[in-house]
Design a protein around this motif. Structure first.
Motif, PDB file in Angstrom:
ATOM      1  N   VAL A 250       8.547 -24.413  67.900  1.00 11.15           N
ATOM      2  CA  VAL A 250       9.838 -24.748  68.496  1.00 11.15           C
ATOM      3  C   VAL A 250      10.920 -24.811  67.435  1.00 11.15           C
ATOM      4  N   GLY A 251      11.994 -24.086  67.659  1.00 13.17           N
ATOM      5  CA  GLY A 251      13.109 -24.084  66.711  1.00 13.17           C
ATOM      6  C   GLY A 251      13.952 -22.839  66.883  1.00 13.17           C
ATOM      7  N   GLY A 252      14.824 -22.591  65.922  1.00 10.66           N
ATOM      8  CA  GLY A 252      15.650 -21.394  65.959  1.00 10.66           C
ATOM      9  C   GLY A 252      16.739 -21.445  67.010  1.00 10.66           C
ATOM     10  N   SER A 253      17.340 -20.281  67.237  1.00 11.32           N
ATOM     11  CA  SER A 253      18.439 -20.169  68.191  1.00 11.32           C
ATOM     12  C   SER A 253      18.259 -18.916  69.031  1.00 11.32           C
ATOM     13  N   PHE A 254      18.290 -19.082  70.345  1.00 13.43           N
ATOM     14  CA  PHE A 254      18.157 -17.915  71.210  1.00 13.43           C
ATOM     15  C   PHE A 254      19.333 -16.973  71.028  1.00 13.43           C
ATOM     16  N   LEU A 255      20.529 -17.505  70.978  1.00  8.21           N
ATOM     17  CA  LEU A 255      21.716 -16.666  70.835  1.00  8.21           C
ATOM     18  C   LEU A 255      21.704 -15.891  69.522  1.00  8.21           C
ATOM     19  N   ALA A 256      21.140 -16.482  68.467  1.00  9.08           N
ATOM     20  CA  ALA A 256      21.083 -15.817  67.162  1.00  9.08           C
ATOM     21  C   ALA A 256      19.896 -14.880  67.037  1.00  9.08           C
ATOM     22  N   GLY A 257      19.034 -14.854  68.057  1.00  6.82           N
ATOM     23  CA  GLY A 257      17.881 -13.959  68.021  1.00  6.82           C
ATOM     24  C   GLY A 257      16.708 -14.487  67.245  1.00  6.82           C
TER      25      GLY A 257
END
Length: 418
Positions: A250-257
């Protein structure tokens, strides 16, 4: 000549007097936090309403700020000059609902239309604006959460994406894909790409609770009992913990890919994805032990119980919520999902650049056990502090799920009983 004109003049004056005697002005109390598009919508609809109801004038009274809006409502009622119509959403209405500030609209809907309210709105939508069997609000918009997914990341991992999986898009499929997509791309021992975006946010893990067939309290508005120690709550929270702690997916950004799946976003992010450098679409939420439940925001209109102009207020309210023309006009202001079932099939024609599977935005709200925000009317700050603080221990791997939830249950129960 004056003598001959007198009867005609008197007749005209009598006609004007009769018309004014039947005229009424209703007050619609709103607040600036809804945004300019909302204000423009109300003004436009008030003008259209006057064309069909010339004897009713809608006076729109705008208050700045959430606290100011609630305070103005209280002051107006206490002074004997209650507003006729308001536009509270559940979390903002709070204890006003439980205290009976709003009229039960169910009998008015049935009287006016001769139809059951379920013909107009989906079951979970009605539940979200009901309390103790009373329909305290008529809804106008929805802000539902769906599964957004990066089709390229699924393909790169050799996986079927949620839309391709269809009925097989389940908790198990979500966890397996999240594990396989999560990667340390730079070799520094820290993951750079993740299977799923943020789950520690309260709506994310609460969604899992509802998909397991449970809920946190005995009811959405003004709950009186904790359900934190029940098995469905444990299953939902434990599933989130496994993804966060055991799988580190879990982490990151969906919008940033950098995250393959996001389960918390609604239609508001679609405009930000129009030029995304990856293929994407949406699907229903993953199937849990009981359902594909989701969370959704909702807004609508109410009639104050203390209104002196109930019939005129009802005509205005029905015009805003039950007339397809008004529902279409609202969607055009901001692209939110209309609650009126007869207008929902037109959504694609009203909003440009929707994803291919856009109907999931509507279908997701009809999934069993879908829910809106819980409305805590007693010790809400303390309860949320207990819940969030204890769950941070779960998300960090410090405290087992069952122990944390029992502790939350005991403390929340005490706070609700104060």
């Amino acid at each position: 000549m004056r003598t001959k004109l007198l009867p005609a003049v008197l007749s005209a004056l009598l006609i004007l007097w009769a018309a004014s005697a039947h005229a009424v002005t209703i007050t619609h109390l709103t607040y600036a936090g809804h945004g300019q598009a909302w204000m423009d919508y109300l003004v436009d609809r008030a003008e259209a309403f006057r064309a069909v109801e010339p004897d009713i004038t809608v006076d729109i009274l705008t208050v700045a700020g959430v606290d100011g809006y609630r305070d103005q409502m209280t002051v107006m009622i206490a002074s004997g000059a209650a507003p006729d119509v308001t536009d509270f959403y559940p979390a903002l209405a709070g204890d006003f609902v439980a205290q009976g500030y709003f009229l039960d609209l169910l009998p008015l809907v049935e009287r006016e239309t001769g139809r059951d309210v379920t013909e107009f709105f989906a079951g979970p939508v009605i539940d979200a604006v009901s309390f103790d069997g009373r329909l305290w609000s008529l809804p106008v918009y929805l802000n539902p959460r769906v599964t957004f997914f990066n089709a390229d990341l699924f393909a790169e991992a050799g996986l079927e994406n949620p839309l391709e999986l269809g009925d097989a898009w389940t908790w198990e499929a979500l966890r397996e894909s999240a594990r396989r997509i999560t990667r340390d791309l730079t070799g520094d021992g820290v993951n750079d790409r993740f299977g799923i975006e943020n789950l520690a946010y309260y709506l994310s893990w609460q969604q899992f609770v509802h998909e397991a067939g449970g809920q946190l309290y005995d009811r959405i508005v003004a709950p009186t009992e904790s359900r934190f120690n029940t098995e469905p709550v444990r299953r939902g929270v434990e599933f989130a913990r496994q993804l966060i702690v055991d799988d580190n997916a879990v982490g990151g950004s969906f919008l940033a890919g950098t995250a393959a799946v996001a389960t918390l976003h609604g239609p508001s992010i679609i405009s930000s994805l129009v030029e995304a450098p990856f293929r994407w679409d949406i699907a229903l939420q993953p199937l849990g032990p009981e359902s594909r439940a989701t969370s959704f925001g909702i807004g609508g209109f109410q009639i104050a119980s203390a209104s002196r102009n109930v019939e005129a207020a009802w005509k205005w309210l029905a015009f805003l919520t039950l007339e397809p023309e008004s529902a279409v006009a609202y969607v055009r202001t901001n692209g939110r999902i209309p609650t009126l079932r007869s207008v929902q099939p037109e959504y694609q024609a009203l909003v440009p650049a929707l994803p291919g599977n856009w109907t999931a935005l509507i279908e997701t709200v009809e999934q069993p056990n879908s829910f809106t925000l819980y409305v805590l009317t007693k010790n809400s700050g303390s309860i949320n502090s207990v819940m969030e603080g204890t769950l941070r221990e779960v998300w960090s791997g410090q405290t087992p799920t069952e122990i944390a939830l029992e502790r939350i249950h005991e403390q929340v129960t005490a706070l609700l009983n104060e």
